[in-house]
Design an enzyme around this catalytic site. Sequence first.
Site, PDB file in Angstrom:
ATOM      1  CG  ASP A   1      -2.144   0.896   1.022  1.00 53.25           C
ATOM      2  OD1 ASP A   1      -3.213   0.349   0.696  1.00 53.25           O
ATOM      3  OD2 ASP A   1      -2.034   2.125   1.178  1.00 53.25           O
TER       4      ASP A   1
ATOM      5  CG  ASP B   1       2.889   5.980  -6.331  1.00 49.48           C
ATOM      6  OD1 ASP B   1       2.389   5.148  -7.121  1.00 49.48           O
ATOM      7  OD2 ASP B   1       2.622   7.201  -6.364  1.00 49.48           O
TER       8      ASP B   1
ATOM      9  CG  ASN C   1      -7.915  -3.913  -4.178  1.00 43.89           C
ATOM     10  OD1 ASN C   1      -9.099  -3.933  -4.521  1.00 43.89           O
ATOM     11  ND2 ASN C   1      -7.484  -3.152  -3.183  1.00 43.89           N
TER      12      ASN C   1
ATOM     13  CE1 TYR D   1     -11.737   3.916 -10.504  1.00 43.09           C
ATOM     14  CE2 TYR D   1     -13.744   3.305 -11.663  1.00 43.09           C
ATOM     15  CZ  TYR D   1     -12.835   3.086 -10.650  1.00 43.09           C
ATOM     16  OH  TYR D   1     -13.012   2.037  -9.791  1.00 43.09           O
TER      17      TYR D   1
ATOM     18  CE  LYS E   1     -10.498   0.447 -11.502  1.00 41.63           C
ATOM     19  NZ  LYS E   1      -9.652  -0.486 -10.734  1.00 41.63           N
TER      20      LYS E   1
END
Length: 255
Positions: free
Chosen positions: A40, A66, A93, A159, A163
């Site tokens: 993370d 990152d 994820n 976005y 995706k």
Amino acid sequence: MSVSTDGPGRGVIVTGAGSGIGRATALLFAGKGARVVIADVDDAAARAVTEEVERAGGTALTVVGDLRDGSVVDRVAGTAVERFGGIDVLVNNAGVMDSMSAVADTGDDEWERVIGVNLTAPFRLTRAVLPHMLAAGKGAVVFTASEASLRGSAAGAAYTASKHGIAGLTKSLAVMYRDRGIRCNAIAPGGTATNIRVEADRTAHGPAALAPYLGAVGSVARAEEQAAAIFFLASEAASNINGAILPVDNGWSAV
């Protein structure tokens, strides 16, 4: 050849594991006996999840950084191989939301940030992990896609493009490596209770144009419901599922 994530000792990487779907996924895998790399960008959040796993008797390691940084990608993959002896499951994820901006209102900074985190970073991490899975002759990759990978009315331009890219990458990996023991699938979450917040100007063209469609979202899922779908896709129970984009959205995609 399929990979089992149901038994103990498997090596698993979960990105964006400091909160939300990633946290729930890491806890689920660890609870089933997997050894998990908690990756993370948020140091405190990642370490808190690692401690949560350890308190429950599981095994987890923290890697902070990152994933747009290639050295972080290498560190995540290298840590799993060095400490766990291999990588059985990769859960891509980690992601960020855009501001629901229409194309004409999407600046370069927003575009590059969203595409970088949501598409380029998981591509690079998958590329780093694949040689280890190929050497073992087995592995499962699961992406967190989105309703925005299925339609144009769920998010802004950046976005949505990112995706849709994840959906294409999922299918490409499934075709390219289906005969090498590696499966690749994705979940497409609908509304889910996480800490991701949308910073949008509701009077701007993008949010205003999307508003009528977002009313069909329906009930909001718990992060644990998304994690269960990820775990299933990575498990032997899904051994003949490859290249699927699984909506976990209470029927939103059917509306």
